[in-house]
Write a protein that holds these residues in place. Structure first.
Motif, short mmCIF file in Angstrom:
data_model
loop_
_atom_site.label_atom_id
_atom_site.label_comp_id
_atom_site.label_asym_id
_atom_site.label_seq_id
_atom_site.Cartn_x
_atom_site.Cartn_y
_atom_site.Cartn_z
N SER A 96 0.82 -1.15 0.20
CA SER A 96 0.03 0.00 -0.03
C SER A 96 0.85 1.40 -0.01
CB SER A 96 -0.72 -0.12 1.34
OG SER A 96 -1.62 1.05 1.32
N LEU A 97 1.96 1.27 0.86
CA LEU A 97 2.92 2.31 0.87
C LEU A 97 3.37 2.76 -0.66
CD1 LEU A 97 4.52 1.86 4.46
CD2 LEU A 97 2.78 3.68 3.78
N VAL A 98 3.81 1.41 -1.01
CA VAL A 98 4.54 1.85 -2.72
C VAL A 98 3.36 2.08 -3.54
CG1 VAL A 98 5.39 0.50 -4.42
CG2 VAL A 98 6.27 -0.03 -2.09
N SER A 99 2.22 1.72 -3.56
CA SER A 99 1.22 2.07 -4.61
C SER A 99 0.61 3.38 -4.27
CB SER A 99 0.15 0.97 -4.45
OG SER A 99 -0.80 1.13 -3.19
N GLU A 100 0.73 3.88 -3.28
CA GLU A 100 0.48 5.42 -2.65
C GLU A 100 1.60 6.37 -2.86
OE1 GLU A 100 -2.71 6.48 -1.77
OE2 GLU A 100 -3.44 4.48 -2.21
N GLN A 106 12.90 2.11 -5.16
CA GLN A 106 14.56 2.18 -4.82
C GLN A 106 14.74 2.19 -3.43
OE1 GLN A 106 16.91 2.06 -7.23
NE2 GLN A 106 18.02 1.81 -5.28
N GLU A 107 13.67 3.02 -2.70
CA GLU A 107 13.97 3.13 -1.10
C GLU A 107 13.82 1.69 -0.45
OE1 GLU A 107 12.36 7.33 0.40
OE2 GLU A 107 10.93 6.00 -0.31
N LEU A 108 13.01 0.93 -0.98
CA LEU A 108 13.03 -0.38 -0.51
C LEU A 108 14.05 -1.35 -0.84
CD1 LEU A 108 9.32 -1.36 -1.26
CD2 LEU A 108 10.31 -1.18 1.14
N LEU A 109 14.57 -1.15 -2.09
CA LEU A 109 15.89 -1.88 -2.42
C LEU A 109 17.00 -1.34 -1.72
CD1 LEU A 109 15.22 -2.04 -6.37
CD2 LEU A 109 15.06 -3.96 -4.75
N ASP A 110 17.10 -0.20 -1.35
CA ASP A 110 18.19 0.31 -0.57
C ASP A 110 18.21 -0.26 0.98
OD1 ASP A 110 18.88 1.83 -2.69
OD2 ASP A 110 18.26 3.77 -1.97
N TYR A 111 17.01 -0.40 1.39
CA TYR A 111 16.82 -0.85 2.77
C TYR A 111 17.12 -2.29 2.81
CZ TYR A 111 14.71 -2.10 7.33
OH TYR A 111 14.67 -2.58 8.35
#
Length: 120
Positions: A96-100, A106-111
């Motif tokens: 939901s956070l990504v779709s919104e 990229q932030e998820l991949l960095d994390y």
């Protein structure tokens, strides 16, 4: 962990900000209309009964301290939120956070890279 009412949570947030304090200290943080000191003292007693506060004698009264950290309470509250609104799934929340567009891919991949300790 016990749930807090809106008023209890409001008082608890002020205690987390102040650190060890007395009801009169919390009362001083309010702007008009200021709750009556007895109302705040009653909330302190309820919070202690629920396990959120401890107290120790000081002078003619007591000083209260948080027995539960704000972070600990926040994690519990987040878990309830995820259970209630995202089908018990943290991945549903992330999706939901990504779709919104609140979190980028990229932030998820960095994390994930950080979690792996910088390994590829």
């Amino acid at each position: 962990m016990n749930k807090l009412t809106t008023k209890e949570e409001e008082v608890m947030e002020r205690i987390w900000q102040l650190g060890p304090c007395a009801p009169k200290d919390v009362q001083a943080t309010y702007s008009e209309p200021v709750p009556h000191i007895n109302t705040i003292a009653t909330v302190f007693q309820i919070l202690e009964r629920k396990g959120f506060l401890t107290h120790e004698p000081k002078g003619r009264g007591y000083i209260y301290s948080a027995a539960v950290s704000q972070e600990e309470y926040g994690r519990t509250k987040l878990g309830g939120f995820v259970d209630r609104y995202f089908k018990h799934s943290y991945m549903e929340l992330v999706s939901s956070l990504v779709s919104e567009e609140k979190v980028t891919e990229q932030e998820l991949l960095d994390y994930l890279q950080e979690l792996r300790g910088g390994r590829n």
